[in-house]
Design an enzyme around this catalytic site. Structure first.
Site, mmCIF file in Angstrom:
data_model
loop_
_atom_site.group_PDB
_atom_site.id
_atom_site.type_symbol
_atom_site.label_atom_id
_atom_site.label_comp_id
_atom_site.label_asym_id
_atom_site.label_seq_id
_atom_site.Cartn_x
_atom_site.Cartn_y
_atom_site.Cartn_z
ATOM 1 N N HIS A 196 0.915 -1.165 0.096
ATOM 2 C CA HIS A 196 -0.086 0.050 0.090
ATOM 3 C C HIS A 196 0.895 1.401 0.236
ATOM 4 O O HIS A 196 0.501 2.419 -0.491
ATOM 5 C CB HIS A 196 -0.887 0.036 1.293
ATOM 6 C CG HIS A 196 -2.101 -0.886 1.237
ATOM 7 N ND1 HIS A 196 -2.012 -2.243 1.624
ATOM 8 C CD2 HIS A 196 -3.181 -0.789 0.891
ATOM 9 C CE1 HIS A 196 -3.012 -3.060 1.258
ATOM 10 N NE2 HIS A 196 -4.109 -1.991 0.978
ATOM 11 N N ASP A 216 -4.145 -6.527 -7.660
ATOM 12 C CA ASP A 216 -4.542 -5.976 -6.455
ATOM 13 C C ASP A 216 -4.616 -4.392 -6.901
ATOM 14 O O ASP A 216 -4.669 -3.866 -8.120
ATOM 15 C CB ASP A 216 -3.273 -5.896 -5.515
ATOM 16 C CG ASP A 216 -3.759 -5.629 -4.106
ATOM 17 O OD1 ASP A 216 -4.815 -5.348 -3.763
ATOM 18 O OD2 ASP A 216 -3.144 -6.019 -3.150
#
Length: 375
Positions: free
Chosen positions: A228, A298
């Site tokens: 992230h 993702d």
């Protein structure tokens, strides 16, 4: 001006009003097919707790034949406000509206609902909101897992969710791994245990007509960093046994989709992270493991990708790698919100310029069509 030409001009003017200046006369013919192919590869996040016919997301779903949407509970611009989920009745209404926008009525409507730290349906919104994390489920045994995930699946189905971006099949190999091991998102270190509990999760979802996604290929449990936030290299830590849950679940016919992580492993590809790597997606996952289904990235707005690659380069590499669904959650950075218009037009331009083949888009469309027929 002749009446027929006047009507054509007026019709085109209406399309421009609805969809902006992205359209040209040729788009109404051959290019509409290309728009649908490009749009079908996208799963996007959007802002709004409703999706009426005149909303941006409804128009995009209908016009581009979007593959799917992903829903979030929290608005990233204001955590006190809901982004898509306010309560049960509202969410049922929203999912019905979204499906009504879809030309085939088979829009993928996804959430991340794992249990533990990752569950979008919260107690304060009227949902159960207290599903245990995977590590605790594995400690309590299979009967408990079946009851837990049966309840979760019924709750998702009741509000029109048909795609759960779970289960996590990463192995809990690195105790310093915060995002997987620290949050208890893994069922354990043993591939057989992880596969068994992931299989229970998947079967309970299937009983309610909900698709699932194995994540995060090729294994995120040995990493130290968080994709992230930025670049994560697992070359020195990754172990071959991290592929075993995928091998088992694919062999058992339980892999609806596979989500590819943004981790970098030099042994797989010396240049690119897994999600952008043809070596990883096509040669390893499809070739070595024999997977024939849908591959989803993702979130391509995560730091590991967004901080290193431009948007056109991200799209090009992700498509050439062999991914079928490109996830843009529009959740992580309020300053970087990508509309379906923008994403579709970039993909179309690259196809026209020969950077991506049209056949590559057809391959994904075929796999996605097969997936959608299964629910």
């Amino acid at each position: 001006m002749k009446r027929s030409r006047w009507r054509m001009v007026m019709a085109f003017g209406l399309l421009v009003t609805l969809y902006g200046d992205k359209l040209s006369p040729r788009d109404k013919g051959e290019d509409s097919k290309l728009e649908h192919l490009a749009g079908g590869m996208l799963m996007v996040g959007f802002f709004g707790t409703e999706a009426p016919r005149d909303s941006m997301i409804c128009r995009a779903i209908h016009h581009y034949h979007l593959g799917g949407v992903i829903l979030f509970d929290r608005d990233p611009t204001d955590p006190k406000r809901p982004k898509n989920i306010r309560d049960k009745d509202q969410l049922r209404r929203l999912t019905r509206q979204l499906q009504a926008c879809s030309p085939d009525g088979r829009l993928l409507i996804a959430v991340d609902e794992e249990g533990g730290a990752v569950q979008r349906l919260k107690k304060k919104q009227g949902f159960y909101g207290a599903y245990p994390r995977a590590s605790n489920v594995a400690k309590k045994g299979e009967p408990y897992a079946k009851r837990t995930y049966a309840h979760m699946a019924r709750e998702l189905a009741d509000v029109g969710i048909n795609f759960d971006l779970a289960p996590v099949v990463d192995l809990a190999l690195n105790p310093k791994n915060r995002v997987i091991v620290g949050w208890g998102r893994s069922y354990g270190k043993d591939p057989a245990t992880v596969s068994r509990y992931a299989g229970i999760f998947i079967r309970q979802m299937h009983r309610q007509g909900i698709l699932t996604s194995l994540k995060h290929f090729p294994g995120h449990g040995s990493s130290t960093g968080d994709t992230h936030k930025g670049f994560v290299d697992v070359t020195g830590q990754w172990r071959e046994r991290e592929l075993e849950p995928y091998r088992r679940l694919i062999g058992a016919g339980l892999a609806d989709t596979v989500m590819v992580a943004h981790i970098f492993n030099r042994a797989f590809d010396p240049m690119l992270p897994a999600s952008l790597s043809h070596e990883t997606v096509t040669k390893r996952l499809r070739g070595n493991l024999g997977y024939r289904g849908v591959v989803i990235t993702d979130d391509l707005q995560m730091g590991a990708i967004a901080k290193r690659y431009s948007l056109p380069e991200t799209l090009r590499l992700a498509i050439l790698a062999g991914n079928d669904l490109l996830l843009f959650g529009n959740q992580l950075d309020p300053k970087r919100i990508y509309s379906p218009d923008k994403l579709v037009n970039i993909i179309m331009k690259m196809v026209r310029n020969g950077k991506i083949s049209e056949q590559r888009l057809y391959d994904s469309a075929r796999r996605l069509a097969t997936l959608k027929k299964s629910f």
